[in-house]
Design an enzyme around this catalytic site. Structure first.
Site: not given
Length: 308
Positions: A138, A159, A177, A243
């Site tokens: 998915h 998305k 999808d 980071r």
């Protein structure tokens, strides 16, 4: 894993059916192809019966030198309950002993005009593609600067909307999808869209849009190798996010480990730009340029100077 039948091979390569029509629905379990030269000589100890049997000039010219009883015996042993199909190359005439054995054992015999080696190569590539291990994920697959980026995350995280913005910037949509993935080779995953939803994008509040119709043929791709996975998740204030990017996280799909980045989503963050930069940075790393490692090296040098 996909399935291939002798009938599919016949239709794909436009082969001629000689005999054994009753077995045309037989499944081909593996992509390896056998050229039964030793078997023509009578050695069946390690006969790979479950492979496609390809007969060329070498095998058939030797077969013509055998005695009539030997010919009949060889073809009866060549055609087994496991044998998916026998293919004769160079448009050569199938021996009557082969036709008789195939009719008795219901093993389809096909014929091709193509030379043996060329046909063997084409058929192997086709079978490897069709029989490759497959799975479905998915997510959304987008081609960004030549990098296949698989966007994953919970439903509603954004998305498809991010993919739409990337398409508007000139990148190409592969699948939305549901992404069907198959492993074409070692460490090579290729993703594509199910036919039902090919070129379609679902945007909440707008509905389903056809990307190719709206943005043109250059906005879509049929398939793309997956190089990078970007997981989108809602920003968690209690979670510490990477980071520097010194450590690479991996995601395993089928038998391949793919580089994975986790990008937190919250209002004000331009996801499409971040994903573009992530794709470009991935390419740079593969070219040997790693900004995080360079920064870490500089930092260590500064620390070393301060301690002296």
């Amino acid at each position: 894993m996909g399935q291939v039948t002798a009938k599919q091979v016949m239709e794909t390569f436009e082969l001629k059916l000689i005999s054994g029509e009753e077995g045309i629905g037989r499944h081909i379990p593996i992509s390896d192809i056998s050229r039964p030269g030793l078997e023509m000589a009578g050695y069946f100890t390690h006969y790979p019966a479950n492979r496609v049997q390809l007969l060329g000039k070498t095998e058939l010219s030797f077969f013509e030198m055998l005695e009539p009883d030997e010919r009949k015996d060889r073809m009866m042993r060549l055609c087994t309950n496991e044998t998916p199909v026998v293919i004769v190359a160079h448009d050569m005439e199938a021996p009557p002993e082969l036709v008789a054995a195939s009719s008795q054992k219901h093993v389809p015999v096909l014929s091709t005009k193509i030379a043996t080696t060329r046909f063997s190569s084409s058929l192997t590539n086709y079978l490897e593609s069709q029989l490759a291990p497959t799975t479905a994920v998915h997510g959304v697959l987008v081609d960004i600067y030549g990098v296949g980026v698989l966007l994953t995350g919970k439903s509603g995280v954004g998305k498809s909307e991010t993919a739409l913005e990337l398409v508007k910037k000139g990148h190409r949509l592969v699948a939305d999808d549901c992404v069907e993935i198959h492993q074409e080779g070692e460490n090579t995953l290729v993703g594509h869209s199910p036919k039902l939803i090919e070129h379609l994008l679902e945007i909440r509040g707008v509905g389903i849009i056809d990307v190719m119709t709206l943005f043109g043929a250059s906005a879509v791709r049929t398939f793309k190798r997956i190089s990078l996975v970007i997981d989108l998740e809602l920003w968690d204030a209690d979670k510490t996010y990477d980071r520097l990017g010194l450590e690479e996280e991996k995601m395993r799909i089928i038998d391949t480990d793919i580089t994975k980045l986790t990008i937190p989503v919250r209002p004000g963050r331009n996801l499409s730009v971040i994903i573009e930069v992530a794709a470009m940075n991935y390419r740079l790393k593969r070219m040997g340029v790693n900004a995080a490692e360079e920064f870490s090296k500089r930092l260590n040098e500064v620390i070393a100077l301060d301690t002296h």
